[in-house]
Design an enzyme around this catalytic site. Structure first.
Site, PDB file in Angstrom:
ATOM      1  CG  ASN A 154      -0.175  -0.417   2.444  1.00 39.94           C
ATOM      2  OD1 ASN A 154       0.896  -0.774   2.654  1.00 39.94           O
ATOM      3  ND2 ASN A 154      -1.027  -0.019   3.608  1.00 39.94           N
ATOM      4  CD  GLU A 251       4.599  -1.131  12.711  1.00 45.75           C
ATOM      5  OE1 GLU A 251       3.449  -0.908  12.817  1.00 45.75           O
ATOM      6  OE2 GLU A 251       5.362  -0.487  13.385  1.00 45.75           O
ATOM      7  CB  CYS A 285      -2.192  -1.449   8.261  1.00 44.47           C
ATOM      8  SG  CYS A 285      -1.125   0.024   8.526  1.00 44.47           S
ATOM      9  CD  GLU A 459       7.681   0.486  10.398  1.00 42.04           C
ATOM     10  OE1 GLU A 459       6.592   0.571   9.956  1.00 42.04           O
ATOM     11  OE2 GLU A 459       8.855  -0.227   9.881  1.00 42.04           O
TER      12      GLU A 459
HETATM   13  P1  NDP Z   1       1.221  -9.766   3.188  1.00 44.73           P
HETATM   14  O1  NDP Z   1       1.210 -10.176   4.650  1.00 44.73           O
HETATM   15  O2  NDP Z   1       0.606 -10.803   2.419  1.00 44.73           O
HETATM   16  O3  NDP Z   1       2.788  -9.533   2.462  1.00 44.73           O
HETATM   17  C1  NDP Z   1       3.487  -8.627   3.308  1.00 44.73           C
HETATM   18  C2  NDP Z   1       4.916  -8.952   2.579  1.00 44.73           C
HETATM   19  O4  NDP Z   1       5.446 -10.150   3.134  1.00 44.73           O
HETATM   20  C3  NDP Z   1       5.188  -9.181   1.268  1.00 44.73           C
HETATM   21  O5  NDP Z   1       6.293  -8.399   0.928  1.00 44.73           O
HETATM   22  C4  NDP Z   1       5.149 -10.602   0.900  1.00 44.73           C
HETATM   23  O6  NDP Z   1       5.618 -11.102  -0.337  1.00 44.73           O
HETATM   24  C5  NDP Z   1       5.998 -10.999   2.117  1.00 44.73           C
HETATM   25  N1  NDP Z   1       5.665 -12.487   2.672  1.00 44.73           N
HETATM   26  C6  NDP Z   1       4.772 -13.193   2.465  1.00 44.73           C
HETATM   27  N2  NDP Z   1       5.068 -14.430   2.837  1.00 44.73           N
HETATM   28  C7  NDP Z   1       6.198 -14.297   3.466  1.00 44.73           C
HETATM   29  C8  NDP Z   1       6.929 -15.461   4.246  1.00 44.73           C
HETATM   30  N3  NDP Z   1       6.559 -16.399   4.704  1.00 44.73           N
HETATM   31  N4  NDP Z   1       8.132 -14.913   4.679  1.00 44.73           N
HETATM   32  C9  NDP Z   1       8.733 -13.575   4.473  1.00 44.73           C
HETATM   33  N5  NDP Z   1       8.039 -12.803   3.646  1.00 44.73           N
HETATM   34  C10 NDP Z   1       6.743 -13.069   3.186  1.00 44.73           C
HETATM   35  O7  NDP Z   1       0.802  -8.366   3.156  1.00 44.73           O
HETATM   36  P2  NDP Z   1       0.026  -7.573   1.852  1.00 44.73           P
HETATM   37  O8  NDP Z   1       1.187  -7.013   1.022  1.00 44.73           O
HETATM   38  O9  NDP Z   1      -1.103  -8.075   1.252  1.00 44.73           O
HETATM   39  O10 NDP Z   1      -0.383  -6.163   2.526  1.00 44.73           O
HETATM   40  C11 NDP Z   1      -1.606  -6.049   3.155  1.00 44.73           C
HETATM   41  C12 NDP Z   1      -1.277  -6.302   4.967  1.00 44.73           C
HETATM   42  O11 NDP Z   1      -0.505  -5.434   5.352  1.00 44.73           O
HETATM   43  C13 NDP Z   1      -2.672  -5.960   5.596  1.00 44.73           C
HETATM   44  O12 NDP Z   1      -3.024  -6.828   6.346  1.00 44.73           O
HETATM   45  C14 NDP Z   1      -2.163  -4.722   6.424  1.00 44.73           C
HETATM   46  O13 NDP Z   1      -2.958  -4.625   7.334  1.00 44.73           O
HETATM   47  C15 NDP Z   1      -0.734  -4.898   6.380  1.00 44.73           C
HETATM   48  N6  NDP Z   1      -0.329  -3.404   6.692  1.00 44.73           N
HETATM   49  C16 NDP Z   1       0.135  -3.069   7.996  1.00 44.73           C
HETATM   50  C17 NDP Z   1       0.675  -1.826   8.270  1.00 44.73           C
HETATM   51  C18 NDP Z   1       1.262  -1.424   9.281  1.00 44.73           C
HETATM   52  O14 NDP Z   1       2.246  -0.734   9.591  1.00 44.73           O
HETATM   53  N7  NDP Z   1       0.885  -2.115  10.568  1.00 44.73           N
HETATM   54  C19 NDP Z   1       0.989  -0.990   7.082  1.00 44.73           C
HETATM   55  C20 NDP Z   1       0.332  -1.388   5.752  1.00 44.73           C
HETATM   56  C21 NDP Z   1      -0.009  -2.710   5.586  1.00 44.73           C
HETATM   57  P3  NDP Z   1       4.550 -11.086  -1.478  1.00 44.73           P
HETATM   58  O15 NDP Z   1       3.352 -10.186  -1.321  1.00 44.73           O
HETATM   59  O16 NDP Z   1       5.180 -10.695  -2.675  1.00 44.73           O
HETATM   60  O17 NDP Z   1       4.302 -12.664  -1.753  1.00 44.73           O
END
Ligand code: NDP
Length: 485
Positions: A154, A251, A285, A459
């Site tokens: 995002n 996060e 998020c 953060e």
């Molecule tokens: P995901 O949890 O699907 O993915 C986050 C990242 O982790 C991606 O780069 C993903 O790679 C990677 N990833 C996935 N599986 C693994 C693994 N087993 N080991 C290491 N890395 C892995 O989240 P989204 O990208 O779908 O983002 C949306 C989510 O993020 C929402 O739930 C939101 O709430 C949260 N979010 C939280 C924020 C905060 O600050 N608290 C801010 C913004 C979002 P890939 O996608 O390439 O598979």
């Protein structure tokens, strides 16, 4: 013709762009049209190894520089980001689909703020002197070493900087993996840091899906993992990091409450609910997606909310007049549409929106449901789209209990003109990042992060320094050593 969003190469390692087409191709889709605008390739094991080994090596000399020298480079990078804000914002819009109206003020600018803020702090990271009679203890704040950053889709520029800036300020190096959905912007952050004078290898960016993230998290050379992502991914990454006793910052997601009391200024409360649900088309998020409205003002609130939501301008995100963009991907759009159907099936009252917009791209109309109850799926699960749930309440005590009845604890907000009540209520809400008569402000000076399942660590702010450094204590004896024998 090559699209302007196509990067020079997929990865940025050791001060240069690196390509390896043996990796799985990752198409980059522009969410506003569905057209493929670029291709990058997932990192192969060789690329992962090169990124980690060069970052590990570069960190030693980086940590030996003075904080002031490191900070100067970060602040120079902040200046470059600001100079290039327009170009970077256009790219952010291609990467995510978010409207230029937002990206011009919220992405590279927020990244630059982090680089500037942590650049400014870098020279003042010191330990303590603790007198012990004639002896003393001194402490040294040391870097952790090699840090891995893994981002969600995002805020690709912001996340790359929010993690990179404090990590580098403290003398660490970083390997950053963006989400496969938005691989473009972090490469620019690496390029700019390099241009600003960061030594080769200090900030490497590699592409890939979860398996590349997994390879980074489990590598024994890595000392810390900072993830922005969903709760299920957070649990996996946290567990994998624990195997190697690595430091973590998590996060994660949320289902945050926004509580509106009947004495609140209605227009401000509606503005807060709009900011907390429809900015970035709801893909934030910390969004306040459970909007609790005290019964006496419910219909007035809903009427004003529907009227103002009707003013959203859906359209070409590269047009600055557009105020509401598409979902980041077709997949995310389908997930959100599924939740909207659930809301209808489970008996919530649709106030506005409720369907895919009749245009190209992955647009969903800003959607408001009223008469939502605590047990409905749309009130329990994180949707990550433009779906606001309005719930009614009678008393302060009741709404606090209901607001806290969730596994999440990222954010919470209260609108009221009674400041005693505002502080009393915020004091009882289980959330890390809270707002009074506002919603979703995230300046770099303020700590950001969640409690409960929403995360570990913070953060931004001085808090982030604690999570990217460790303390060494040194006891200094002035006299003779006494020993039993
Ligand atoms: P995901 O949890 O699907 O993915 C986050 C990242 O982790 C991606 O780069 C993903 O790679 C990677 N990833 C996935 N599986 C693994 C693994 N087993 N080991 C290491 N890395 C892995 O989240 P989204 O990208 O779908 O983002 C949306 C989510 O993020 C929402 O739930 C939101 O709430 C949260 N979010 C939280 C924020 C905060 O600050 N608290 C801010 C913004 C979002 P890939 O996608 O390439 O598979």
């Amino acid at each position: 013709m090559t699209h302007p969003a196509q990067p020079t190469a997929s990865h940025f390692i050791n001060g240069e762009y690196v390509e390896d087409t043996n990796g799985t191709p990752i198409p980059v889709i522009y969410a506003a049209t569905g057209e493929q605008i670029a291709t990058v390739y997932a990192a192969t094991p060789e690329i992962v190894d090169r990124a980690l080994s060069t970052a590990k090596e570069a960190q030693k000399a980086w940590a030996k520089m003075t904080g002031t020298e490191r900070g100067r480079i970060l602040r120079r990078a902040a200046d470059i980001m600001r100079e290039r804000n327009h170009e970077l914002s256009v790219l952010e819009t291609y990467d995510t689909g978010k409207p230029l109206q937002e990206t011009l003020i919220a992405d590279a600018t927020s990244g630059a703020d982090a680089l500037e803020y942590f650049g400014g702090l870098a020279g003042s990271l010191t330990g303590e002197h603790i007198p012990m009679g004639e002896d003393w203890v001194y402490t040294v704040r040391e870097a952790l070493g090699l840090c891995v950053g893994i981002g969600a889709w995002n805020y690709p520029t912001q996340i790359a900087c929010w993690k990179g800036a404090p990590a580098l300020a403290c003398g660490n190096s970083m390997v950053f993996k963006p989400s496969e959905t938005t691989p473009l912007c972090a490469l620019k952050v690496a390029e700019i840091l390099h241009e600003a004078g960061a030594p080769a290898g200090i900030y490497n960016v590699i592409q890939g899906m979860g398996e590349v993230g997994g390879a980074l998290v489990t590598d024994p050379r890595v000392d810390k993992v900072s993830l922005t992502g969903s709760v299920p991914t957070g649990k996996k990454v946290y567990a994998a990091a624990a195997e190697g006793m690595k430091h973590v910052t998590m996060e994660l997601g949320g289902k945050s409450p926004l509580i509106i009391f009947d004495d609140a200024d209605i227009d401000n409360a509606v503005g807060g609910a709009i900011n907390g649900n429809f900015y970035s088309s709801g893909q934030v998020c910390s969004n306040g997606t459970r909007v609790f409205v005290q019964k006496g003002i419910k219909e007035k609130f809903l009427a004003r909310l529907a009227e103002r939501t009707g003013n959203a301008i859906l359209g070409d995100p590269q047009d600055e007049a557009t105020s509401f963009g598409p979902m980041v991907s077709e997949n995310q759009m389908n997930i959100v549409l599924g939740y909207i159907e659930k809301g209808k099936e489970e008996g919530a009252r649709l106030i506005c929106g409720g369907k895919r917009a009749d245009m190209d791209g992955y647009f969903i109309e800003p959607t408001v449901f009223a008469d939502v109850t605590d047990d409905m799926t749309i009130a329990r699960e994180e949707i990550f789209g433009p779906v606001m749930s309005v719930l009614d309440f009678d008393t302060e005590e009741e709404v606090i209990a209901r607001a806290n009845d969730t596994e999440f604890g990222l954010s919470a907000g209260v609108f009221t003109n009674d400041f005693s009540r505002a502080h009393r209520v915020i004091g009882q809400l289980e959330a890390g990042s809270c707002f009074i008569n506002s919603y979703n402000d995230a300046p770099v000076e303020a700590p950001f992060g969640g409690v409960k399942a929403s995360g570990v660590g913070r953060e931004n702010s001085k808090e982030a320094i604690k999570h990217f450094s460790q303390v060494k204590s040194v006891y200094v004896r002035m006299g003779d050593v006494e020993a039993a024998f």
